[in-house]
Write a protein that holds these residues in place. Structure first.
Motif, PDB file in Angstrom:
ATOM      1  N   LYS A  85       6.934   4.468  -3.856  1.00  0.00           N
ATOM      2  CA  LYS A  85       5.817   4.877  -4.718  1.00  0.00           C
ATOM      3  C   LYS A  85       5.681   3.881  -5.877  1.00  0.00           C
ATOM      4  CE  LYS A  85       3.935   8.664  -7.378  1.00  0.00           C
ATOM      5  NZ  LYS A  85       4.203   9.868  -8.144  1.00  0.00           N
ATOM      6  N   ALA A 119       4.381   0.518  -4.496  1.00  0.00           N
ATOM      7  CA  ALA A 119       2.936   0.590  -4.245  1.00  0.00           C
ATOM      8  C   ALA A 119       2.160   0.372  -5.541  1.00  0.00           C
ATOM      9  CB  ALA A 119       2.571   1.935  -3.611  1.00  0.00           C
ATOM     10  N   GLU A 120       2.662   0.930  -6.640  1.00  0.00           N
ATOM     11  CA  GLU A 120       2.013   0.733  -7.942  1.00  0.00           C
ATOM     12  C   GLU A 120       2.103  -0.734  -8.368  1.00  0.00           C
ATOM     13  OE1 GLU A 120       3.855   3.501 -10.643  1.00  0.00           O
ATOM     14  OE2 GLU A 120       3.142   5.235  -9.499  1.00  0.00           O
ATOM     15  N   GLU A 176      -0.276  -2.712  -6.476  1.00  0.00           N
ATOM     16  CA  GLU A 176      -1.647  -2.197  -6.606  1.00  0.00           C
ATOM     17  C   GLU A 176      -2.217  -1.842  -5.232  1.00  0.00           C
ATOM     18  OE1 GLU A 176      -3.668  -5.303  -8.738  1.00  0.00           O
ATOM     19  OE2 GLU A 176      -2.438  -5.028 -10.527  1.00  0.00           O
ATOM     20  N   ALA A 177      -1.367  -1.225  -4.420  1.00  0.00           N
ATOM     21  CA  ALA A 177      -1.739  -0.865  -3.049  1.00  0.00           C
ATOM     22  C   ALA A 177      -2.252   0.573  -2.999  1.00  0.00           C
ATOM     23  CB  ALA A 177      -0.538  -1.012  -2.130  1.00  0.00           C
ATOM     24  N   THR A 178      -3.418   0.738  -2.428  1.00  0.00           N
ATOM     25  CA  THR A 178      -3.963   2.088  -2.258  1.00  0.00           C
ATOM     26  C   THR A 178      -3.572   2.669  -0.906  1.00  0.00           C
ATOM     27  OG1 THR A 178      -6.023   1.101  -1.460  1.00  0.00           O
ATOM     28  CG2 THR A 178      -5.928   1.712  -3.796  1.00  0.00           C
ATOM     29  N   ASP A 179      -3.269   1.800   0.045  1.00  0.00           N
ATOM     30  CA  ASP A 179      -2.828   2.213   1.372  1.00  0.00           C
ATOM     31  C   ASP A 179      -1.522   1.472   1.653  1.00  0.00           C
ATOM     32  OD1 ASP A 179      -2.604   3.200   3.910  1.00  0.00           O
ATOM     33  OD2 ASP A 179      -4.249   2.015   4.756  1.00  0.00           O
ATOM     34  N   ASN A 225      -4.402  -5.298   3.038  1.00  0.00           N
ATOM     35  CA  ASN A 225      -4.733  -6.047   1.820  1.00  0.00           C
ATOM     36  C   ASN A 225      -3.550  -6.175   0.862  1.00  0.00           C
ATOM     37  OD1 ASN A 225      -7.412  -6.579   2.593  1.00  0.00           O
ATOM     38  ND2 ASN A 225      -7.988  -4.498   1.990  1.00  0.00           N
TER      39      ASN A 225
END
Length: 150
Positions: free
Chosen positions: A25, A28-29, A32-35, A139
């Motif tokens: 988690k 991911a932050e 800057e990953a949304t998926d 991405n």
């Protein structure tokens, strides 16, 4: 203390998955990953995995976990996670030292997100060299490191 985990036991895999979720988690932050695919990893995936899991145990809890995939010609560090409550305590370094000394391989490979500077710095500090960068289907720019031991 570092010990090998019996991930085929659902209770153990639940604990492994929990620390992965907590750590990824944060990654991911950072990225800057949304998926972020690692956050979608199911309990069954951990239970059925043929990789090896080792935990750094602190106060009877998993403070960090490293996942190893032994290949015929190299060792792939599949994942290295630390409980956010235990960041900056040297746990990732302990797990790396263990891995590099425990597994008899000349080549070690690891990948991380390009923007994950703490992970990249850790690998560089152990002598890993960047060998590749690429953009994923999600991405996320990734970087691959290799260490060739003499």
């Amino acid at each position: 203390m570092i010990e090998k985990l019996k991930n085929k036991e659902p209770r153990i895999s639940e604990k492994i998955r929990e620390i992965f979720q907590q750590s990824y988690k944060i990654e991911a932050e950072i990225l800057e990953a949304t998926d972020f695919p690692p956050l979608k990893r199911t309990l069954e995936n951990f239970i059925n995995s043929d990789t090896e899991f080792y935990a750094y145990i602190k106060n009877n809890k998993f403070a960090g976990v490293i996942e190893i995939d032994k290949k015929p010609n190299y060792v792939h560090i599949q994942s290295l996670v630390v409980n956010p409550l235990n960041f900056r305590q040297g746990i990732a370094s302990e797990l790396m030292n263990f891995t590099l000394n425990h597994f008899k391989s000349k080549l070690f490979v690891v990948e991380t997100g390009y923007k994950n500077e703490p992970a990249s710095n850790l690998y560089r500090n152990f002598g890993f060299i960047e060998v590749k960068q690429w953009e994923t289907d999600f991405n996320i720019r990734k970087v691959k490191f290799e260490l060739l031991k003499k």
